[in-house]
Every structure is written in structure tokens, then in C-alpha cells.
Design a protein around this motif. Sequence first.
Motif, PDB file in Angstrom:
ATOM      1  N   SER A  83       0.814  -1.217   0.000  1.00 49.38           N
ATOM      2  CA  SER A  83       0.000   0.000   0.000  1.00 49.38           C
ATOM      3  C   SER A  83       0.846   1.265   0.000  1.00 49.38           C
ATOM      4  CB  SER A  83      -0.938   0.013   1.207  1.00 49.38           C
ATOM      5  OG  SER A  83      -0.206  -0.026   2.415  1.00 49.38           O
ATOM      6  N   LEU A  84       2.106   1.136   0.386  1.00 52.07           N
ATOM      7  CA  LEU A  84       3.017   2.291   0.424  1.00 52.07           C
ATOM      8  C   LEU A  84       3.965   2.328  -0.765  1.00 52.07           C
ATOM      9  CD1 LEU A  84       4.097   2.044   4.179  1.00 52.07           C
ATOM     10  CD2 LEU A  84       2.370   3.565   3.221  1.00 52.07           C
ATOM     11  N   THR A  85       3.989   1.259  -1.552  1.00 53.55           N
ATOM     12  CA  THR A  85       5.068   1.146  -2.542  1.00 53.55           C
ATOM     13  C   THR A  85       4.616   0.752  -3.943  1.00 53.55           C
ATOM     14  OG1 THR A  85       5.437  -1.184  -1.980  1.00 53.55           O
ATOM     15  CG2 THR A  85       6.722   0.446  -0.758  1.00 53.55           C
ATOM     16  N   PHE A  86       3.359   0.349  -4.106  1.00 54.72           N
ATOM     17  CA  PHE A  86       2.915  -0.131  -5.410  1.00 54.72           C
ATOM     18  C   PHE A  86       2.434   1.049  -6.243  1.00 54.72           C
ATOM     19  CE2 PHE A  86      -0.292  -2.136  -8.249  1.00 54.72           C
ATOM     20  CZ  PHE A  86       0.570  -2.973  -8.935  1.00 54.72           C
ATOM     21  N   HIS A  87       3.327   1.575  -7.092  1.00 53.86           N
ATOM     22  CA  HIS A  87       3.041   2.805  -7.833  1.00 53.86           C
ATOM     23  C   HIS A  87       2.715   2.559  -9.299  1.00 53.86           C
ATOM     24  CE1 HIS A  87       5.954   4.857  -4.768  1.00 53.86           C
ATOM     25  NE2 HIS A  87       4.785   4.571  -4.253  1.00 53.86           N
ATOM     26  N   ASN A  88       2.711   1.324  -9.721  1.00 56.46           N
ATOM     27  CA  ASN A  88       2.641   1.029 -11.144  1.00 56.46           C
ATOM     28  C   ASN A  88       1.402   1.582 -11.824  1.00 56.46           C
ATOM     29  OD1 ASN A  88       4.239  -0.907  -9.584  1.00 56.46           O
ATOM     30  ND2 ASN A  88       4.675  -1.880 -11.520  1.00 56.46           N
ATOM     31  N   LEU A  89       0.283   1.607 -11.119  1.00 56.11           N
ATOM     32  CA  LEU A  89      -0.955   2.087 -11.742  1.00 56.11           C
ATOM     33  C   LEU A  89      -1.020   3.613 -11.781  1.00 56.11           C
ATOM     34  CD1 LEU A  89      -3.445  -0.490 -10.196  1.00 56.11           C
ATOM     35  CD2 LEU A  89      -2.364  -0.529 -12.442  1.00 56.11           C
ATOM     36  N   VAL A  90      -0.205   4.255 -10.981  1.00 56.01           N
ATOM     37  CA  VAL A  90      -0.059   5.718 -10.922  1.00 56.01           C
ATOM     38  C   VAL A  90      -1.326   6.404 -10.431  1.00 56.01           C
ATOM     39  CG1 VAL A  90       0.672   7.808 -12.142  1.00 56.01           C
ATOM     40  CG2 VAL A  90       1.629   5.589 -12.804  1.00 56.01           C
TER      41      VAL A  90
END
Length: 266
Positions: A72-79
Motif C-alpha cells: 500500500s506504500l510502494t505499489f506505484h505502477n498504476l499511478v
Amino acid sequence: MISQYIQKCRQILDTVDAQKTQIEEAARWFADTILAGRMVHVFGSGHSRIMVEEMWPRYGSFPGFNPIVELSLTFHNLVVGANGQRQAMFLENVPGFADRILRNYDLSNQDAALVISSSGCNVVPIEMAELFQRRGVKVVALITKDHAEQSTSKRSDGKKLSDFADLILDTGAPVGDAMLTVPNLDTPVAPGSTVGGAVIVNCIKAEVARLLTEAGHPPKVLSAGVVVGAERAVDLFEAAYDEHAHRLAKLYANVGIPSYVSQTNR
């Protein structure tokens, strides 16, 4: 631009080189933890996750490190949209979130921790370091010193990651992280903290490997078949992940509220 960026990276390497004494001290702490059968907890939110995964598991790395990567703090792929960057940036400044993460582990004063945050000013990594220290865990903070010093903490009391660190390491990146100015562009580009952070992490890793080997417990290093042969690569892979499981089991066996299972294990 390419030559300028490479030159800036050389300056970062000089900054890392000037921290040999501190890196050696961090490595000694981490080696002591690993030799005690415990784990070095490695945490970073946002893009600091890169350094967590650089430490373990990957080729050239070995068990003894507990990578704490909260998606929840690191998954940025979807932006944008569900699981987007806005939510992650919001959550990394929610007080109490770090306590919920660490509630999952039975910590020991034999453990050590590496907490990574370029600014050193977001709430969750600061609270992680604070909670580790409360439990007697030595904390190494990996920050960007110039940037952290000029940034404002998101904590209500103004404290930063460096306030809860037993040892501080500096990525060597500039204020704002981005290192290059492009003509006619008013915002700098091309960050450097990942470069400095990755170099520091691998310097620590190499020094820890030396200390473990000299202590008679050479690490089980994940290695490519093209280097060690296919059979040995598989053996190392299995042995390293099994050792990780055995170490991790200690963090779960007696966590939190006792049960008949944990009491039997004692």
C-alpha cells in the motif's frame, strides 16, 4: 546531459567512499545480528522500496535480511486510480501505520534495522525507526543528508528519521534529488538517491559477507548457474530460501498474544 549525469554519479561515489567507517560499523551490527540467528529488518516506503529489494533477495545476496515492503506504500505502477500514487503518498504519512506493520513481528534486541527514506521526513519510516529503537533494535538510517536537512518533517513534533537513528548514511544526492538542469526547462531532472543508495546497500552487503565468512559461517549467496554451475545454483537457491524461512519463523513463533501453539514451542 548523459555526460553530466555520469559526472554527478561520480560525485555520489565520492560521498559514499567518504563514509567507509560508518558503512563498516553498519555491517558489523548486521553481521552480529545474522550470526545470532536473527534478522536485519529493511524498510522503505515509496521508491525507497528499491533499496529494500536490492538488499535481498537477488543474485549476489544472501539470507539474514527481512525485507518489509508494504504494498500500500510502494505499489506505484498504476499511478492513478485504485492503488495509485496519491493513496500511497497519503498513507506514508498516517500516524500509527508503522505500529500496525511491526505488530506482525516478535522483535529482539539482537535484531538490527535499515530504514530508508531520502527526505527522512515522512511519518511511517520515522515511526518505524522510533519503534525499532524502543525495542532495543539498532537502527541505521539511509537518507539524503542535504535534502533531509532542508525538508520539513510531516510529524507533528517535527522529528525526522535522523532523530531515531543510531547511525546515519547519506546517499549523496542533492536537495530535491534530481541532479541535472536542462536548458529552457525550469525543473531539474534525473534523480540520484537510488544510485547512492544502491551503492551503499551493496557495500554493506559485501562487508557483511566478509564478516560472516571470517566468522566461519559463509553466507549462502544466490548465484547464477553460468557462474557456479546449474546444480550448485539450484542447491544455493533452495538452501538460501530455506534459511530465510527458518530465520523468519523466529519472528512469528511467539508474536503477540500467546496461544497453545506458541506455548508448546517454548
